[in-house]
Scaffold this motif. Sequence first.
Motif, short mmCIF file in Angstrom:
data_model
loop_
_atom_site.label_atom_id
_atom_site.label_comp_id
_atom_site.label_asym_id
_atom_site.label_seq_id
_atom_site.Cartn_x
_atom_site.Cartn_y
_atom_site.Cartn_z
N ASP A 9 0.82 -1.21 0.00
CA ASP A 9 0.00 0.00 0.00
C ASP A 9 0.85 1.26 0.00
O ASP A 9 0.35 2.33 -0.29
N ASN A 35 -3.20 -3.69 -2.52
CA ASN A 35 -3.71 -4.53 -1.44
C ASN A 35 -3.93 -5.95 -1.97
O ASN A 35 -3.72 -6.23 -3.15
N GLY A 36 -4.37 -6.83 -1.09
CA GLY A 36 -4.55 -8.22 -1.46
C GLY A 36 -5.59 -8.45 -2.54
O GLY A 36 -5.43 -9.34 -3.39
N ILE A 37 -6.65 -7.67 -2.52
CA ILE A 37 -7.70 -7.81 -3.54
C ILE A 37 -7.13 -7.54 -4.92
O ILE A 37 -7.34 -8.32 -5.87
N ASN A 56 0.90 -6.02 6.02
CA ASN A 56 -0.15 -5.15 6.55
C ASN A 56 -0.60 -4.14 5.51
O ASN A 56 0.15 -3.25 5.13
N GLY A 59 -7.94 -3.10 3.28
CA GLY A 59 -8.76 -3.83 2.31
C GLY A 59 -8.61 -5.33 2.49
O GLY A 59 -9.53 -6.00 2.95
N MET A 60 -7.46 -5.85 2.13
CA MET A 60 -7.14 -7.26 2.36
C MET A 60 -5.65 -7.33 2.67
O MET A 60 -4.83 -6.90 1.86
N ASP A 61 -5.32 -7.87 3.84
CA ASP A 61 -3.91 -7.93 4.23
C ASP A 61 -3.16 -9.04 3.48
O ASP A 61 -3.76 -9.83 2.76
N THR A 64 -4.15 -12.88 4.35
CA THR A 64 -5.40 -13.31 3.72
C THR A 64 -5.19 -13.52 2.22
O THR A 64 -5.65 -14.51 1.64
N ALA A 65 -4.49 -12.58 1.58
CA ALA A 65 -4.21 -12.70 0.15
C ALA A 65 -3.35 -13.93 -0.14
O ALA A 65 -3.60 -14.66 -1.11
N ARG A 67 -3.21 -16.72 1.56
CA ARG A 67 -4.07 -17.89 1.71
C ARG A 67 -4.87 -18.12 0.42
O ARG A 67 -4.96 -19.24 -0.08
N THR A 68 -5.43 -17.06 -0.13
CA THR A 68 -6.24 -17.15 -1.36
C THR A 68 -5.38 -17.51 -2.56
O THR A 68 -5.75 -18.38 -3.36
#
Length: 119
Positions: A9, A35-37, A56, A59-61, A64-65, A67-68
């Motif tokens: 970011d 961001n992760g998205i 960090n 929106g999406m850290d 989480t990103a 993992r996806t």
Amino acid sequence: MKKVLIVDDSIAVARQLEKIISGSVEFEFVGHARNGIEAIKMHQSLHPEIICMDMNMPGMDGITALRTLVAIDKGIRVIMVTSLGGVADKLTEALRLGAKGVISKPFESEGVLKALREL
């Protein structure tokens, strides 16, 4: 040349990494997600071999990103970007989830390139 996507970011951090990567004959900077998205969308369109991901972000850290992305692409190579201050638990979780390494801020060009080469 291996394609590298930067996910951070901070524009300043992303530019530092871009400069290091672009100055190398081994790696090609292909994009910057904030961001992760955005990282997940750009992974699907750009197909980078390596993703440098901040932990960090709004929106999406990064966790989480990560993992996806691992669920989408088992062969993805993600290296986490961190300042290391107070993130030991998150770093351990990232490595458990499939991150291949870590780059710490502030960056040293040779250290970043060495970490990327080891992936």
